[in-house]
Structures are given as C-alpha cells and as structure tokens.
Design a protein around this motif. Structure first.
Motif, PDB file in Angstrom:
ATOM      1  N   PRO A  35       0.812  -1.215   0.000  1.00  0.00           N
ATOM      2  CA  PRO A  35       0.000   0.000   0.000  1.00  0.00           C
ATOM      3  C   PRO A  35       0.850   1.271   0.000  1.00  0.00           C
ATOM      4  O   PRO A  35       0.537   2.238  -0.690  1.00  0.00           O
ATOM      5  CB  PRO A  35      -0.812  -0.114   1.300  1.00  0.00           C
ATOM      6  N   GLU A  36       1.951   1.219   0.780  1.00  0.00           N
ATOM      7  CA  GLU A  36       2.860   2.351   0.873  1.00  0.00           C
ATOM      8  C   GLU A  36       4.237   1.834   1.225  1.00  0.00           C
ATOM      9  O   GLU A  36       4.378   0.881   1.999  1.00  0.00           O
ATOM     10  CB  GLU A  36       2.406   3.324   1.971  1.00  0.00           C
ATOM     11  N   GLY A  37       5.243   2.446   0.642  1.00  0.00           N
ATOM     12  CA  GLY A  37       6.587   2.007   0.973  1.00  0.00           C
ATOM     13  C   GLY A  37       7.642   2.905   0.383  1.00  0.00           C
ATOM     14  O   GLY A  37       7.348   3.801  -0.412  1.00  0.00           O
ATOM     15  N   ALA A  38       8.880   2.670   0.789  1.00  0.00           N
ATOM     16  CA  ALA A  38       9.998   3.468   0.278  1.00  0.00           C
ATOM     17  C   ALA A  38      11.273   2.658   0.331  1.00  0.00           C
ATOM     18  O   ALA A  38      11.451   1.795   1.211  1.00  0.00           O
ATOM     19  CB  ALA A  38      10.156   4.750   1.086  1.00  0.00           C
ATOM     20  N   ILE A  39      12.164   2.951  -0.611  1.00  0.00           N
ATOM     21  CA  ILE A  39      13.506   2.377  -0.642  1.00  0.00           C
ATOM     22  C   ILE A  39      14.492   3.513  -0.887  1.00  0.00           C
ATOM     23  O   ILE A  39      14.319   4.293  -1.821  1.00  0.00           O
ATOM     24  CB  ILE A  39      13.661   1.324  -1.754  1.00  0.00           C
ATOM     25  N   ALA A  96      -3.283  10.254  -2.606  1.00  0.00           N
ATOM     26  CA  ALA A  96      -2.357  11.301  -3.037  1.00  0.00           C
ATOM     27  C   ALA A  96      -0.912  10.842  -2.908  1.00  0.00           C
ATOM     28  O   ALA A  96      -0.525  10.214  -1.914  1.00  0.00           O
ATOM     29  CB  ALA A  96      -2.584  12.562  -2.211  1.00  0.00           C
ATOM     30  N   THR A  97      -0.120  11.161  -3.916  1.00  0.00           N
ATOM     31  CA  THR A  97       1.299  10.856  -3.876  1.00  0.00           C
ATOM     32  C   THR A  97       1.995  11.723  -2.839  1.00  0.00           C
ATOM     33  O   THR A  97       1.717  12.916  -2.735  1.00  0.00           O
ATOM     34  CB  THR A  97       1.934  11.097  -5.256  1.00  0.00           C
ATOM     35  N   HIS A  98       2.876  11.135  -2.081  1.00  0.00           N
ATOM     36  CA  HIS A  98       3.686  11.905  -1.137  1.00  0.00           C
ATOM     37  C   HIS A  98       5.043  11.228  -0.998  1.00  0.00           C
ATOM     38  O   HIS A  98       5.212  10.061  -1.370  1.00  0.00           O
ATOM     39  CB  HIS A  98       2.989  12.047   0.223  1.00  0.00           C
ATOM     40  N   ASP A  99       6.004  11.966  -0.473  1.00  0.00           N
ATOM     41  CA  ASP A  99       7.386  11.494  -0.461  1.00  0.00           C
ATOM     42  C   ASP A  99       7.636  10.627   0.769  1.00  0.00           C
ATOM     43  O   ASP A  99       8.193  11.078   1.772  1.00  0.00           O
ATOM     44  CB  ASP A  99       8.350  12.676  -0.493  1.00  0.00           C
ATOM     45  N   VAL A 100       7.255   9.363   0.682  1.00  0.00           N
ATOM     46  CA  VAL A 100       7.389   8.435   1.808  1.00  0.00           C
ATOM     47  C   VAL A 100       8.844   8.336   2.250  1.00  0.00           C
ATOM     48  O   VAL A 100       9.134   8.183   3.441  1.00  0.00           O
ATOM     49  CB  VAL A 100       6.844   7.042   1.423  1.00  0.00           C
ATOM     50  N   ALA A 101       9.769   8.449   1.323  1.00  0.00           N
ATOM     51  CA  ALA A 101      11.191   8.285   1.640  1.00  0.00           C
ATOM     52  C   ALA A 101      11.711   9.349   2.592  1.00  0.00           C
ATOM     53  O   ALA A 101      12.677   9.119   3.325  1.00  0.00           O
ATOM     54  CB  ALA A 101      12.019   8.292   0.358  1.00  0.00           C
ATOM     55  N   SER A 102      11.082  10.515   2.589  1.00  0.00           N
ATOM     56  CA  SER A 102      11.570  11.609   3.434  1.00  0.00           C
ATOM     57  C   SER A 102      10.793  11.751   4.736  1.00  0.00           C
ATOM     58  O   SER A 102      11.246  12.429   5.665  1.00  0.00           O
ATOM     59  CB  SER A 102      11.496  12.940   2.675  1.00  0.00           C
ATOM     60  N   SER A 141       9.722   6.325  -3.628  1.00  0.00           N
ATOM     61  CA  SER A 141       8.529   6.443  -2.786  1.00  0.00           C
ATOM     62  C   SER A 141       7.350   5.880  -3.563  1.00  0.00           C
ATOM     63  O   SER A 141       7.115   6.272  -4.710  1.00  0.00           O
ATOM     64  CB  SER A 141       8.251   7.913  -2.421  1.00  0.00           C
ATOM     65  N   TYR A 142       6.599   4.993  -2.933  1.00  0.00           N
ATOM     66  CA  TYR A 142       5.498   4.336  -3.630  1.00  0.00           C
ATOM     67  C   TYR A 142       4.223   4.429  -2.796  1.00  0.00           C
ATOM     68  O   TYR A 142       4.230   4.114  -1.598  1.00  0.00           O
ATOM     69  CB  TYR A 142       5.834   2.869  -3.887  1.00  0.00           C
TER      70      TYR A 142
END
Length: 426
Positions: free
Chosen positions: A101-105, A126-132, A120-121
């Motif tokens: 559902p949501e994740g980051a590498i 809404a898209t958001h910067d999961v990595a940060s 960021s996935y």
C-alpha cells in the motif's frame, strides 16, 4: 543526582553537535544564495539565481526513463540526479509487485554519499514522499541506537550475555526482573540484535544506561537533528518516558521514536563508514533555460564522527547476526538454506510494529549495508502494509541487494527479475 548530571551532559552534547550540523546547512544556504564557488569538491553554484538552485525539487516525480534520472525543480528548472535509473525502476517494481500500500527504498553509495535509489510508492491516494517522511515508528531499528549506547556507555560487547523470559510482543514489569526460574533462555547482545530479543535489550538498557546517555547517542546518530541534504527532510523523533518501564520499552524499540527511510539510510551509511557521518546528496546538477546553475558535490563530504571505529565494528558484527541466523535469515536464503547472495557478508536490522488502532498500518523495516566487510551500498526499506500483506521490508531489501550485486556480476548472484532465477518468491 546521576540523572541530572546525565541530562546536563546530553544538553551539552546537543549544544555541541547541533551547530556542527547547522553549520553545513548555513554554508550551503549561503553558497546557493550568493553564488560562491567551492574549491574543495563541494557543491558549486554556477551563477546567482533567485530563488536558489535547489528550490522546489520534487523527488516524488523522478523520471527514470532515460540514461540520467531527472526531477522537476522551481519554474522550468530541471534537476539531474545521482539516482541510477535501472536501480530506481527495480525498486518501484519491487514495491508495486509486492502489492505494498505504501513504501519506500533509499539506497546510497557508502563512500561518496550519492543516493542511488530514492523510491517512494503509494498504491492509492495522493502521492507523497514516503522516503523523506518521519512518521513511521523506528521499531526495532532503534536497537542499533541502544546497542551503540550500551557499547559506548555501558562497556558491553557483542558477546555480553543476558538471560531472559517474555517480551516477544510486549514488555511487562515482571519481564524486567532477573529470575533464574523464569529465565529459561540466554543470548549474547549480538544474538539479541539478530533475533530482535526485546527483553534482552530492555534489561540491559535498564541496568547500564540512563536517559541522558541514550538520548545523547540517538542525537549523535541523527534523531532530533536537521540532517543536511539537498531537500528538506523532517527530523526523526525521540521522546523518552520518565518511568523506568517506559524507558526500557523505548530502548527495545516499542514506540516513542520515529524514523524516515532517509534517516535509516543515513544511519546504515554511518555505521558502514566506521562511524563517520557523511553528507548524503541526490542532486548532481540543476539547469534552467539558460544552462547549468548548480553542480553537486564531486568529493566525499564528512560531517562528523557519530561513533568510534571500534563501536562501529561491534555494531556491524551484531547486525550481521540478523541475516546469518536471525529475523532476516529466510529472506536471504532459499528453502534449502542456500544464500541468494553467496560469499557476500550482509549487516542489517529488521523492525516490525503495528499501530495500536483497528485500521492501522503494519510497519516493517530493513536497514543495513553490504558487503559488511567492505561496504559498497546501504539500503533502507520501509513497508506499510494493511491486515493482508505479501512482502515485508526484509524481502524487498534482499531483492534490492540482489538487483545491485547481480548488476555488478557478483559470482552466484541472480536478479529477482531474472526469468531463470531460482529465487522468485511465492
């Protein structure tokens, strides 16, 4: 009295370390605003512009289709990135293929600080910067901080032994008391790291650390700090409870701290560099309609020493247990026990925690680096699953490392995207 002395020491440490970090940001801001040119391999502003060159870089819109990954910046500017397109595409494919559902590498080059992957996935919404973002709990990744404090302040080693009982899913007051009748198992600190034994960390922290020592260590490793980077990254947070049981639970990784995937990569890069924190960067160049206005660092940029080399060696040995015999063993080996990355030593730490609400998310982490004896890359993976899940962060991390080392032609390593690979998971 000891507590007040420790608090004073922690305050003093923060007073010393914060200006060191802020100094880099101030220097960078001055550089970008005034158009100064660095001669020591640092970032270079080619000409003065308003607003500064790194304004409004959008890492949620990375275009990895060409030979160079790019992202939009302010107005009509375009940022060329250090991100490697084929690794970026693989990272997104792993998150999408895992029905996350949501994740980051985030993947970094250990020596240079270049960010090789910033993925960021978000499956829906809404898209958001999961990595940060630093909204996910640190979970058991925080055990790296506690282990560092235990080595530095408690004088412990990876071979320090602690017997225990309970603590698999929670820590109760009775779990904190040494009891020969109840404590049927014993483990070294290294084994406790690898198997993520909560009670071992809780008891050792209660015996050997105070709040000031743990907080000071976390601060040195980046919690509560504005870590210099090309885009604004929220701080990872730590709140230590006043009660002893709450302190022990936090030291073991139960709540009261948050972590961003960026900070996870920064932490792993720091340990891999023998305890030296270096500045990570993702922008190699920024251009507008008239040409280049900014050029990223061309040399490694040390920030400060976050731990001694001997402590980093001890932490690396502990993290190695995670893959060799601990919580990541199944992710890095097939059903016959054969490693997916033969002859490559790997140091890592998993984390797992579910928000105490009916809907919400099941967080898993993997933070680490490889090869652990001669580090090349660090990887930080966060996966936020729902009640039903297909992959955890440890699975994604193993596959990401396989992508990298297969690309480097490491003997015996096959990419998870290789149709002939034995290692595609069900």
């Amino acid at each position: 009295m000891r507590q007040w002395i420790a608090i004073g020491a922690a305050v003093g440490l923060v007073a010393v370390t914060l200006p060191m970090l802020r100094k880099h940001d101030v220097q960078l801001a001055s550089l970008l605003a005034k158009g100064k040119i660095e001669a020591n391999g640092g970032p270079t502003v080619m000409r003065e512009v308003t607003p500064p060159p790194l304004t409004d870089i959008d890492l949620t819109r990375i275009d990895d289709r060409g030979s160079v990954a790019v992202a939009p910046a302010h107005g009509n500017r375009r940022a060329e990135l250090t991100v490697v397109p084929k690794y970026q595409r693989a990272a997104i494919a792993l998150l999408r293929g895992g029905h996350v559902p949501e994740g980051a590498i985030v993947m970094t080059d250990i020596k240079t600080g270049k960010v090789l992957v910033w993925a960021s996935y978000v499956d829906q919404g809404a898209t958001h910067d999961v990595a940060s973002e630093a909204t996910a709990p640190s979970a058991s990744v925080f055990k790296i901080v506690t282990a560092t404090a235990l080595v530095d302040h408690g004088g412990l080693t990876p071979n320090t032994k602690q017997c225990y009982s309970g603590g698999e899913h929670s820590i109760r007051a009775q779990d904190m008391v040494d009891n020969k009748k109840r404590d049927k198992w014993c483990a070294t600190l290294a084994q406790a790291m690898g198997r993520s034994l909560n009670t071992v960390f809780a008891r050792l922290a209660a015996k050997h650390l105070d709040r000031g020592e743990l907080e000071a260590t976390a601060s040195k490793l980046g919690w509560g700090q504005d870590i210099p980077f090309d885009v604004k990254v929220p701080q990872s947070t730590l709140t230590l409870p006043e009660d002893d049981l709450g302190f022990a639970r936090t030291a073991a990784g139960f709540w009261n701290s948050t972590l961003s995937p960026f900070q996870g990569a920064n932490l792993a890069t720091t340990v891999a560099n023998g305890g030296e924190m270096i500045r990570l960067h993702v922008v190699s160049s920024v251009k507008d309609e008239d040409g280049e206005i900014y050029r990223g660092p061309t040399a490694r940029q040390p920030l400060r020493r976050a731990m001694s080399e001997s402590t980093a060696t001890a932490i690396t040995a502990m993290m190695g247990e995670t893959v060799d015999s601990g919580t990541s063993y199944k992710s890095f080996h097939d059903r016959s026990g054969r490693p997916y990355l033969p002859d490559i030593r790997i140091a890592g730490k998993t984390g797992t925690l579910t928000k105490p609400t009916p809907e919400g998310p099941f967080y898993t982490w993997w933070v680490g680096f490889a090869p652990s004896d001669k580090p090349e890359i660090a990887v930080s993976v966060l996966v936020a699953n729902g009640a039903k899940w297909r992959v955890k962060a440890t699975n994604v991390a193993a596959d990401m490392l396989r992508v990298y080392f297969a690309d480097k032609n490491a003997p015996g390593v096959r990419s998870p995207f290789d149709s002939n690979s034995m290692a595609r998971r069900d």
